[in-house]
Design an enzyme around this catalytic site. Structure first.
Site, mmCIF file in Angstrom:
data_model
loop_
_atom_site.group_PDB
_atom_site.id
_atom_site.type_symbol
_atom_site.label_atom_id
_atom_site.label_comp_id
_atom_site.label_asym_id
_atom_site.label_seq_id
_atom_site.Cartn_x
_atom_site.Cartn_y
_atom_site.Cartn_z
ATOM 1 N N ASP A 192 13.324 -7.888 5.282
ATOM 2 C CA ASP A 192 13.759 -7.173 4.070
ATOM 3 C C ASP A 192 12.570 -6.672 3.271
ATOM 4 O O ASP A 192 12.580 -5.555 2.736
ATOM 5 C CB ASP A 192 14.614 -8.097 3.195
ATOM 6 C CG ASP A 192 15.982 -8.363 3.801
ATOM 7 O OD1 ASP A 192 16.366 -7.652 4.746
ATOM 8 O OD2 ASP A 192 16.673 -9.291 3.320
ATOM 9 N N GLU B 138 16.920 -0.195 10.224
ATOM 10 C CA GLU B 138 15.545 0.231 9.937
ATOM 11 C C GLU B 138 15.376 1.744 10.030
ATOM 12 O O GLU B 138 14.258 2.251 10.148
ATOM 13 C CB GLU B 138 14.561 -0.455 10.899
ATOM 14 C CG GLU B 138 14.703 -0.068 12.355
ATOM 15 C CD GLU B 138 15.718 -0.906 13.124
ATOM 16 O OE1 GLU B 138 15.576 -1.010 14.355
ATOM 17 O OE2 GLU B 138 16.650 -1.464 12.494
ATOM 18 N N ASP C 299 12.437 6.009 12.252
ATOM 19 C CA ASP C 299 12.870 4.677 12.700
ATOM 20 C C ASP C 299 11.638 3.774 12.778
ATOM 21 O O ASP C 299 10.673 4.080 13.497
ATOM 22 C CB ASP C 299 13.555 4.767 14.065
ATOM 23 C CG ASP C 299 14.110 3.430 14.522
ATOM 24 O OD1 ASP C 299 13.331 2.627 15.065
ATOM 25 O OD2 ASP C 299 15.311 3.188 14.337
ATOM 26 N N HIS D 94 14.557 -12.904 8.439
ATOM 27 C CA HIS D 94 15.164 -11.713 7.833
ATOM 28 C C HIS D 94 14.623 -11.420 6.437
ATOM 29 O O HIS D 94 14.599 -10.255 6.017
ATOM 30 C CB HIS D 94 16.688 -11.869 7.790
ATOM 31 C CG HIS D 94 17.323 -11.785 9.135
ATOM 32 N ND1 HIS D 94 17.564 -10.596 9.776
ATOM 33 C CD2 HIS D 94 17.750 -12.759 9.987
ATOM 34 C CE1 HIS D 94 18.125 -10.818 10.960
ATOM 35 N NE2 HIS D 94 18.256 -12.125 11.102
ATOM 36 N N ASN E 212 11.938 -9.473 12.389
ATOM 37 C CA ASN E 212 13.046 -10.382 12.073
ATOM 38 C C ASN E 212 13.019 -11.623 12.950
ATOM 39 O O ASN E 212 13.258 -12.743 12.470
ATOM 40 C CB ASN E 212 14.382 -9.654 12.245
ATOM 41 C CG ASN E 212 14.720 -8.747 11.070
ATOM 42 O OD1 ASN E 212 14.273 -8.977 9.950
ATOM 43 N ND2 ASN E 212 15.493 -7.699 11.322
#
Length: 390
Positions: A279, A305, A262, A275, A270
């Site tokens: 990405d 994630e 994670d 965002h 973000n």
């Protein structure tokens, strides 16, 4: 040799559409196909074999009426016996062949399906050629010579590679050659060569049609099984692969490790940078993970994630080595220039006594959470921590 390889890649790319160059080899040879593609393809081939067999189990006996109407004894009796045997064989194939996702089962089903009419052709066509016939009987008798053409055209129904199409067409071509040798006293070499050449052309077109089907199937499977953003396997396809790998490991008594990863503080990326930046961080992390895994390892995007790495035949020590390698290389950079880090949990099937893949993933997930709570950017469950975490 390289020039010849590039030529064939250009040829197949032009004929079969805009397929990535690294996948063109999979249209020629089946050896590099992913497990999920092999399973999907096997299921489709067997389903179509059963459908075609059922169709011919119905159509073959119906032709007996025509044989009785146009042929005289003993030809009628011989043909009826052959058609009844062929009908029974097709019916048994359609009714008794079980559904399977194993590609070897699909190969056997195809071999039987093509073998049945091949045997009937070798039985019936030479027999008819030794009887003098006129009128409708002569016309129907000549029609039996077209059975190999129907058979090789049937290759187009199945998603096959070039090599597979050649292997399944060869017995039909061989049967045509055998019949030609048996009938040299009736027809000239030029007649046989013309028929053989036409049969070869139809087989080539059918093979290209089958490869086109396979190309389309490969694209669909890839779209359905891969995450569009990162290129990793999606969670749905990943669960299927986990199930396959767990059963393989359980049957053979082999180890199987799972790494649950994670990304740390991803929400901050973000929130601060947007965002699109998030990405790019995900894409960079996925690229780094893929570049540093073994060829047989599988990378799944579990959600958001979170990533899951499946390590077949890897015990705790092997998994620890893999995780250490990933940590040393890193997972890319954040938009502010900081390192992307991750909290990691590792579980191994035998050491942790997992009864199924769900339990194995749950153990790795719980250890990832413990790593997160312990300060992030660390791994729980590695051999370096004293073996599997308790």
């Amino acid at each position: 040799m390289q020039k010849l390889s590039r030529f064939f890649q250009f040829l197949f790319g032009t004929v079969l559409g805009a397929l990535p160059r690294d996948l063109l080899r999979e249209l020629i040879l089946p050896s590099g196909h992913p497990k999920l593609l092999r399973r999907r393809r096997a299921d489709m081939i067997i389903s179509r074999v059963r459908m075609v067999a059922a169709l011919f189990a119905v159509l073959t006996p119906l032709w007996i009426v025509i044989d009785i109407a146009v042929f005289a004894w003993p030809v009628t009796v011989l043909l009826v016996v052959g058609r009844i045997a062929t009908t029974i064989a097709f019916a048994m194939l359609a009714l008794s062949y079980r559904k399977s996702v194993r590609i070897n089962d699909a190969y056997r089903a195809l071999a039987v399906m093509f073998g049945i009419p091949t045997v009937f052709f070798i039985y019936s066509h030479p027999m008819l050629s030794h009887f003098d016939m006129t009128g409708p009987a002569a016309a129907i008798s000549a029609g039996y010579a077209f059975l190999p053409f129907v058979m090789v055209a049937g290759l187009a129904v199945f998603p096959l590679t070039a090599v597979e199409s050649v292997l399944f067409a060869l017995p039909v071509l061989g049967a045509e050659g055998l019949v030609a040798l048996m009938r040299l006293d009736i027809l000239s070499w030029s007649s046989h060569l013309g028929a053989f050449w036409l049969l070869f052309l139809i087989a080539t077109v059918a093979a290209l049609a089958g490869m086109s089907q396979l190309s389309f199937m490969m694209s669909l499977v890839r779209q359905a099984t891969h995450d569009g953003l990162t290129g990793c396997f999606s969670r749905n396809s990943g669960e299927e692969m986990l199930d396959i790998q767990f059963h393989i490991a359980a049957r053979s008594g082999a180890p199987l490790s799972v790494v649950f990863l994670d990304l740390d503080n991803f929400k901050q990326v973000n929130d601060r940078f947007g965002h699109d930046a998030g990405d790019r961080v995900l894409q960079g992390a996925a690229e780094s993970l893929r570049a540093n895994l073994r060829s047989g390892d599988m990378l799944l995007r579990w959600g958001g994630e979170e990533f899951v790495i499946v390590l077949p035949d890897a015990n705790g020590a092997t998994a620890a080595t893999a995780v250490a390698r990933l940590q040393s290389v890193g997972l890319g950079l954040r938009p502010d220039g900081g390192r992307v880090t991750a909290s990691i949990g590792v579980a191994e099937r035998i050491a942790d006594g997992a009864g199924d893949w769900q339990q194995l993933v749950e153990i790795a997930d719980e250890r990832m959470y413990r790593a997160k709570m312990a300060g992030k950017d660390r791994c729980v469950g590695c051999a370096g921590d004293g073996g599997a975490a308790q």
